[in-house]
Scaffold this motif. Structure first.
Motif, mmCIF file in Angstrom:
data_model
loop_
_atom_site.group_PDB
_atom_site.id
_atom_site.type_symbol
_atom_site.label_atom_id
_atom_site.label_comp_id
_atom_site.label_asym_id
_atom_site.label_seq_id
_atom_site.Cartn_x
_atom_site.Cartn_y
_atom_site.Cartn_z
ATOM 1 N N HIS A 121 -17.026 -24.739 -49.718
ATOM 2 C CA HIS A 121 -18.247 -24.699 -50.540
ATOM 3 C C HIS A 121 -18.552 -23.247 -50.868
ATOM 4 O O HIS A 121 -18.045 -22.334 -50.214
ATOM 5 N N ASP A 123 -22.105 -20.762 -51.365
ATOM 6 C CA ASP A 123 -23.517 -20.841 -50.986
ATOM 7 C C ASP A 123 -24.372 -20.902 -52.255
ATOM 8 O O ASP A 123 -23.967 -20.439 -53.312
ATOM 9 N N ASN A 160 -22.374 -13.001 -48.118
ATOM 10 C CA ASN A 160 -21.794 -13.888 -49.141
ATOM 11 C C ASN A 160 -22.605 -13.775 -50.420
ATOM 12 O O ASN A 160 -23.829 -13.739 -50.381
ATOM 13 N N HIS A 178 -15.800 -20.841 -49.175
ATOM 14 C CA HIS A 178 -15.365 -20.571 -47.803
ATOM 15 C C HIS A 178 -15.433 -21.861 -47.016
ATOM 16 O O HIS A 178 -16.025 -22.846 -47.464
#
Ligand SMILES: O=C(O)CCC(=O)C(=O)O
Ligand SMILES: [Fe+2]
Length: 234
Positions: A121, A123, A160, A178
């Motif tokens: 996925h 974020d 991220n 990730h």
């Protein structure tokens, strides 16, 4: 976590960050400031809310500094360019959350076909500050689709880029995917993994489009986006 709410405890095999895989083999505690005290283990851990709130505040402060550094790095005139999209951070109107994660030990044959500790996925928000222990398993997708281990480095925090920051920067910064894999070796599978993630979100109602005025990404609010994501992953 009750349906339609963003805080509280979510048991193992509840969320499926990659909807094409079985549910993630992890459990989480999601903290948002001001959520009802009755949802927290305050009898067992009296300092729970105070400690989570303190850590939340430290992360908010750091998150703003990181966003300013990113703005400076991108050469934006106003290094506070991203700030105005986070006016309600820590208040109703913004779903920035501190999530602690526990990945339990995995027994032989316990996992379903294709099941991971955490599915692929990206974020959702602007940035995520990620704190991991020394167990490992986090992997990040490179530009050619290859998976690169994000080997733990003591004393460091992973930052991220989230989907909203990608949209604001017209794709200059990529919200890359990730995942957390289960170690191959039996001895390492038996070890639990712990991490904490501070998901910095833009305000629910703030309309996000590329800051350079380009039309590469259609205008979108965090509220619209997160509702879509939660419908897909829970
Ligand atoms: O546990 C980790 O290291 C990754 C957590 C993560 O990517 C997430 O919760 O979005
Ligand atoms: Fe993530």
């Amino acid at each position: 976590m009750r349906k339609g709410e963003y805080h509280g405890f979510a048991a193992t095999e509840t969320e499926r960050l990659n909807p094409d895989r079985p549910q993630d083999f992890k459990e989480t505690m999601n903290y948002l400031p001001g959520c009802p005290i009755k949802d927290w283990p305050v009898t067992e851990v009296p300092q729970f809310v105070k400690d989570y709130q303190n850590f939340f505040d430290t992360c908010s402060h750091l998150g703003h500094r990181v966003l300013q550094s990113i703005a400076a790095g991108l050469g934006l005139q106003d290094i506070k360019s991203f700030q105005k999209f986070h006016q309600f951070l820590g208040q109703p109107g913004n779903l920035t959350a501190l999530r602690t994660l526990h990945y339990p030990p995995v027994k032989v044959n316990e996992l379903k076909e294709g099941q991971l500790r955490l599915g692929e996925h990206s974020d959702y928000g602007s940035i995520t500050l990620l704190f991991q222990d020394d167990v490992g398993g986090l992997e990040v997708e490179g530009i050619n689709g290859e998976w690169i281990p994000a080997t733990p480095i003591p004393g460091t925090i992973i930052v991220n880029v989230g989907d909203m920051l990608m949209r604001m920067t017209a794709g200059k910064l990529k919200s890359n995917r990730h995942k957390v894999v289960v170690p191959e070796e039996e001895v390492r599978r038996k070890v639990p993994r712990f991490s904490a993630a501070f998901f910095m979100m833009t305000d629910q109602e703030a309309v996000i489009s590329p800051l350079d005025g380009s039309t590469s990404y259609a205008p979108l609010t965090m509220g619209e986006y997160i509702n879509k994501k939660f419908a897909e992953t829970y």
